[in-house]
Every structure is written in C-alpha cells, then in structure tokens.
Design a protein around this motif. Sequence first.
Motif, PDB file in Angstrom:
ATOM      1  N   LEU A 181     -43.098 -28.770 -10.385  1.00  0.00           N
ATOM      2  CA  LEU A 181     -42.433 -29.278  -9.155  1.00  0.00           C
ATOM      3  C   LEU A 181     -42.082 -27.985  -8.636  1.00  0.00           C
ATOM      4  O   LEU A 181     -42.443 -27.423  -7.340  1.00  0.00           O
ATOM      5  N   PHE A 182     -41.312 -27.211  -9.308  1.00  0.00           N
ATOM      6  CA  PHE A 182     -40.879 -25.832  -8.773  1.00  0.00           C
ATOM      7  C   PHE A 182     -42.005 -24.858  -8.621  1.00  0.00           C
ATOM      8  O   PHE A 182     -41.955 -23.956  -7.777  1.00  0.00           O
ATOM      9  N   ALA A 183     -43.014 -24.939  -9.709  1.00  0.00           N
ATOM     10  CA  ALA A 183     -44.069 -23.928  -9.709  1.00  0.00           C
ATOM     11  C   ALA A 183     -45.016 -24.407  -8.362  1.00  0.00           C
ATOM     12  O   ALA A 183     -45.394 -23.183  -7.513  1.00  0.00           O
ATOM     13  N   ASP A 184     -45.159 -25.359  -7.996  1.00  0.00           N
ATOM     14  CA  ASP A 184     -45.744 -25.970  -6.883  1.00  0.00           C
ATOM     15  C   ASP A 184     -45.226 -25.315  -5.373  1.00  0.00           C
ATOM     16  O   ASP A 184     -45.820 -24.957  -4.522  1.00  0.00           O
ATOM     17  N   ALA A 185     -43.868 -25.218  -5.726  1.00  0.00           N
ATOM     18  CA  ALA A 185     -43.260 -24.750  -4.313  1.00  0.00           C
ATOM     19  C   ALA A 185     -42.880 -23.237  -4.435  1.00  0.00           C
ATOM     20  O   ALA A 185     -42.078 -22.661  -3.576  1.00  0.00           O
ATOM     21  N   GLN A 186     -43.609 -22.676  -5.463  1.00  0.00           N
ATOM     22  CA  GLN A 186     -43.708 -21.102  -5.535  1.00  0.00           C
ATOM     23  C   GLN A 186     -42.151 -20.608  -5.966  1.00  0.00           C
ATOM     24  O   GLN A 186     -41.758 -19.381  -5.402  1.00  0.00           O
ATOM     25  N   LEU A 187     -41.497 -21.167  -6.648  1.00  0.00           N
ATOM     26  CA  LEU A 187     -40.234 -21.068  -7.252  1.00  0.00           C
ATOM     27  C   LEU A 187     -40.228 -20.718  -8.814  1.00  0.00           C
ATOM     28  O   LEU A 187     -40.590 -21.466  -9.571  1.00  0.00           O
ATOM     29  N   LYS A 188     -39.770 -19.627  -9.106  1.00  0.00           N
ATOM     30  CA  LYS A 188     -39.723 -19.020 -10.405  1.00  0.00           C
ATOM     31  C   LYS A 188     -38.443 -19.807 -11.063  1.00  0.00           C
ATOM     32  O   LYS A 188     -37.454 -19.973 -10.370  1.00  0.00           O
ATOM     33  N   LEU A 189     -38.426 -20.059 -12.468  1.00  0.00           N
ATOM     34  CA  LEU A 189     -37.162 -20.747 -12.988  1.00  0.00           C
ATOM     35  C   LEU A 189     -36.390 -19.581 -13.694  1.00  0.00           C
ATOM     36  O   LEU A 189     -37.204 -18.683 -14.421  1.00  0.00           O
ATOM     37  N   GLU A 190     -35.275 -19.319 -13.648  1.00  0.00           N
ATOM     38  CA  GLU A 190     -34.193 -18.771 -14.533  1.00  0.00           C
ATOM     39  C   GLU A 190     -33.322 -19.565 -15.086  1.00  0.00           C
ATOM     40  O   GLU A 190     -32.642 -20.391 -14.706  1.00  0.00           O
ATOM     41  N   CYS A 191     -33.119 -19.491 -16.783  1.00  0.00           N
ATOM     42  CA  CYS A 191     -32.620 -20.359 -17.495  1.00  0.00           C
ATOM     43  C   CYS A 191     -31.291 -19.626 -18.275  1.00  0.00           C
ATOM     44  O   CYS A 191     -31.708 -18.879 -19.188  1.00  0.00           O
ATOM     45  N   PRO A 192     -29.986 -19.582 -17.769  1.00  0.00           N
ATOM     46  CA  PRO A 192     -29.108 -19.013 -18.248  1.00  0.00           C
ATOM     47  C   PRO A 192     -28.534 -19.500 -19.594  1.00  0.00           C
ATOM     48  O   PRO A 192     -29.202 -20.536 -20.192  1.00  0.00           O
ATOM     49  N   TYR A 193     -27.796 -18.842 -20.469  1.00  0.00           N
ATOM     50  CA  TYR A 193     -27.365 -19.179 -21.702  1.00  0.00           C
ATOM     51  C   TYR A 193     -26.990 -20.566 -21.805  1.00  0.00           C
ATOM     52  O   TYR A 193     -27.348 -21.537 -22.517  1.00  0.00           O
ATOM     53  N   ASP A 194     -26.127 -20.670 -20.759  1.00  0.00           N
ATOM     54  CA  ASP A 194     -25.448 -22.352 -20.572  1.00  0.00           C
ATOM     55  C   ASP A 194     -25.278 -22.557 -19.133  1.00  0.00           C
ATOM     56  O   ASP A 194     -24.625 -22.010 -18.621  1.00  0.00           O
ATOM     57  N   MET A 195     -26.198 -23.503 -18.753  1.00  0.00           N
ATOM     58  CA  MET A 195     -26.059 -23.684 -17.255  1.00  0.00           C
ATOM     59  C   MET A 195     -24.519 -24.170 -16.778  1.00  0.00           C
ATOM     60  O   MET A 195     -24.320 -23.912 -15.671  1.00  0.00           O
ATOM     61  N   LEU A 196     -23.977 -24.934 -17.340  1.00  0.00           N
ATOM     62  CA  LEU A 196     -22.640 -25.513 -16.657  1.00  0.00           C
ATOM     63  C   LEU A 196     -21.651 -24.236 -16.634  1.00  0.00           C
ATOM     64  O   LEU A 196     -20.957 -24.179 -15.908  1.00  0.00           O
ATOM     65  N   GLU A 197     -21.705 -23.422 -17.906  1.00  0.00           N
ATOM     66  CA  GLU A 197     -20.521 -22.322 -17.705  1.00  0.00           C
ATOM     67  C   GLU A 197     -21.170 -21.258 -16.732  1.00  0.00           C
ATOM     68  O   GLU A 197     -20.499 -20.891 -16.126  1.00  0.00           O
ATOM     69  N   TRP A 198     -22.612 -21.080 -16.738  1.00  0.00           N
ATOM     70  CA  TRP A 198     -22.997 -20.302 -15.449  1.00  0.00           C
ATOM     71  C   TRP A 198     -22.472 -20.733 -14.063  1.00  0.00           C
ATOM     72  O   TRP A 198     -22.002 -19.873 -13.545  1.00  0.00           O
ATOM     73  N   ILE A 199     -22.588 -22.154 -13.974  1.00  0.00           N
ATOM     74  CA  ILE A 199     -22.178 -22.604 -12.787  1.00  0.00           C
ATOM     75  C   ILE A 199     -20.580 -22.321 -12.395  1.00  0.00           C
ATOM     76  O   ILE A 199     -20.210 -21.734 -11.395  1.00  0.00           O
ATOM     77  N   GLN A 200     -19.781 -22.641 -13.502  1.00  0.00           N
ATOM     78  CA  GLN A 200     -18.439 -22.507 -13.329  1.00  0.00           C
ATOM     79  C   GLN A 200     -18.061 -20.840 -13.299  1.00  0.00           C
ATOM     80  O   GLN A 200     -17.151 -20.485 -12.575  1.00  0.00           O
ATOM     81  N   LEU A 201     -18.594 -19.944 -13.925  1.00  0.00           N
ATOM     82  CA  LEU A 201     -18.632 -18.405 -13.728  1.00  0.00           C
ATOM     83  C   LEU A 201     -18.824 -18.169 -12.231  1.00  0.00           C
ATOM     84  O   LEU A 201     -18.016 -17.510 -11.588  1.00  0.00           O
ATOM     85  N   HIS A 202     -19.804 -18.631 -11.794  1.00  0.00           N
ATOM     86  CA  HIS A 202     -20.343 -18.261 -10.314  1.00  0.00           C
ATOM     87  C   HIS A 202     -19.262 -18.885  -9.453  1.00  0.00           C
ATOM     88  O   HIS A 202     -19.194 -18.323  -8.245  1.00  0.00           O
ATOM     89  N   LEU A 203     -18.895 -20.020  -9.774  1.00  0.00           N
ATOM     90  CA  LEU A 203     -17.780 -20.485  -8.834  1.00  0.00           C
ATOM     91  C   LEU A 203     -16.534 -19.490  -8.746  1.00  0.00           C
ATOM     92  O   LEU A 203     -16.055 -19.334  -7.681  1.00  0.00           O
ATOM     93  N   CYS A 204     -16.336 -19.126  -9.794  1.00  0.00           N
ATOM     94  CA  CYS A 204     -15.254 -18.190  -9.993  1.00  0.00           C
ATOM     95  C   CYS A 204     -15.543 -16.695  -9.272  1.00  0.00           C
ATOM     96  O   CYS A 204     -14.536 -16.176  -8.295  1.00  0.00           O
ATOM     97  N   ILE A 205     -16.643 -16.349  -9.160  1.00  0.00           N
ATOM     98  CA  ILE A 205     -17.215 -14.981  -8.592  1.00  0.00           C
ATOM     99  C   ILE A 205     -17.101 -15.497  -7.181  1.00  0.00           C
ATOM    100  O   ILE A 205     -16.699 -14.662  -6.196  1.00  0.00           O
ATOM    101  N   ASN A 206     -17.669 -16.656  -6.881  1.00  0.00           N
ATOM    102  CA  ASN A 206     -17.717 -16.896  -5.243  1.00  0.00           C
ATOM    103  C   ASN A 206     -16.102 -17.029  -4.669  1.00  0.00           C
ATOM    104  O   ASN A 206     -16.083 -16.778  -3.696  1.00  0.00           O
TER     105      ASN A 206
END
Length: 333
Positions: A181-206
């Motif tokens: 689905l994402f390839a069809d939309a010409q979007l590359k995927l990046e997979c962090p160490y842990d997605m939930l942790e990554w989201i929470q870290l970025h909430l803190c940065i934001n």
Amino acid sequence: MNILIIGLGTIGSIYGYLFHKAGHKVEHFLRKDSPKAGIAELKVAMLDGRRHPKGEAYTDTYPIAHCSQKAYDFIFVSVPSGGIEGVLKSLQAEGITGQLLLCCGLWEDRKALEKLLEAYHYIEAHWDGHEMLQKKDYILGYPVAGGNIEGDILNGCVFDHFMLEKESKAGSVNYTKLKSLFADAQLKLECPYDMLEWIQLHLCINAAVQVVAGSNGNIHNTSAAAEALMQSSKQLKQVVRTIRQTAKIAAARGIDLKHYRNELWAYHLPTFISVPLMKRMFAKNILTRKIMTLHNNLSDLLYVCKTVYDFGKEKGVKAPIFYTAYEKILEKV
C-alpha cells in the motif's frame, strides 16, 4: 485495496488522497452529525516531498467517498489518543471490520493500549495447549506529514517516508499487503527500534518546541509563532535546552534513550553548534518549515504539551524550562 479513513482530519485526508491517487478505493467514516459530513470534495494544495527533497507544490481535487461497506483491508486511524476508544466503539456498533493502522500520538503504555484493543476484539487470546497465543489486528504507525483543513481546502505537506512498526511486531496484520500500500503511494517505510517508544519520545520533542514557540509568540497565531521561532537563535537555543529536559521525561516513561541516538544527537551538541545547524535546516528545508507553519490546531498542540507536563510533574522529573514555558502558555490562553 479497500481503505477506510476515520474522520476527515488533516492527516487522514492527506494519506487518503495519496492512497486514492495510487489507485486504491478509499472511503471516510464520519458521524452523521459531523460538520464535515456534507463535504463531497476537498480542494488540495500540496507540498509533496516524495519525488523531490525540496517538495513539489501542486493543486488537485480529492473526491470524498463515505463509508459504504462493512469490511476493509485497513482502517487508518489518526485521532488524539483520547479519542481512540470512541472510534473503536463506533466501528463495533456499525459492524465495520478491518486491520487497524493506528497513527496517533499515543501516551499509553503497551499493556493499557492492548487492554483497550482487546475489549473491542482487535486482540484475541487463546491457548494452543502449551502457551497463550495472541491474534493482533492492529499495528502502530506515525505520519510524516502535516497541514490543516480550512473549509473544503486541504493545505498539506508530506515527506517521502512513513514511520511503521517492525514486521516482527505486526501480529496478524498482513504486513506484505501494508508495505505494498505504501509502496504504491511512493512512500518509503522507516521502522524504529520500538514504534510506541518512538512516538512517545517525539511527543516529548514536539512538546518542547511547542511550548517555546507558544510562550514567546502569539499563542492564538501558531503559524506566526512558528515562523518567529525558526528565525530566532535565542528561541532555538531555548528549544535545544527544553528538549534535553523533555527527553528526561521520556526516559521516566521507561524509554531507553540509547536506542534513539539518531533522533537526539543534535540536541546534545553545544548550543553554539546545534543552534546554527537548526537555523540553517529551517531556512533550507522547505518541507519542515511548511509543516511547522501549517499545524495550527491549538487544542491538539496544548493536549500534547499537557500530557508531557502532567507526566513529568507526576514523576518528579526536573524540567524547569519546560514547566515554566508551559505555565506561561496557560496564562496566555
């Protein structure tokens, strides 16, 4: 593929538009009493970074198809984390099924999130005679896009990639289909160490960026406040120091920051190095600049800041610059 987008918000509409242009059948699930229920088409003004690092600006139209079936390949959910239960309840009441792609700013821990999803049958547990097995029909993602919707105009900005949970944590979600689905939309995927942790870290940065912009600028004109921040060495210096403090709040959440050095290295540099780097990045990276100025949903911005503030205070994390800036915003509001 059949894709259901929850609501007609900015992020869902941006990715819905991209999936639609890639040839997939995209529909939106809106409440009958939604003020947007009557919108049949969005006028699109997009800065698109999928093919060019500086982005391509263009206009288009996006026909809005409303939910018309009961089964979908994927259901794209981008709502404030406090709104997830309401979405699940509505889908269950309507008998709508599909594998969930949760693209939200989540602050819940994994156990609390899965308990909620289990209540609505997106997780099913059973014994195979030896051990407990789980069938998980959800996966976490995070958009690298932004913008706003004004009336029937979608002002959007999208990068060339999308953050997605690793395949090893996909449960029963059809990961191959999702990658397609994402390839069809010409979007590359990046997979962090842990997605939930990554989201929470970025909430803190934001949250750090937002309180600095809001405490120094006009909280009721977030675009102007963001512009001022990106041009001010003084404010960017405050951003660096505030992120160092909100990163400690992320660590108090149980996140091992060593797994996210790439996200944090610039903020550990001396400010006489990091500030000019940030200022130059904002000046040259039109996509980042655009996202900063387009995001003008004040209630959403305050929700993120309050979530991080409340948790930091509860855990006794020392973050005086962050706390003071947030409290200054509350006085303005």
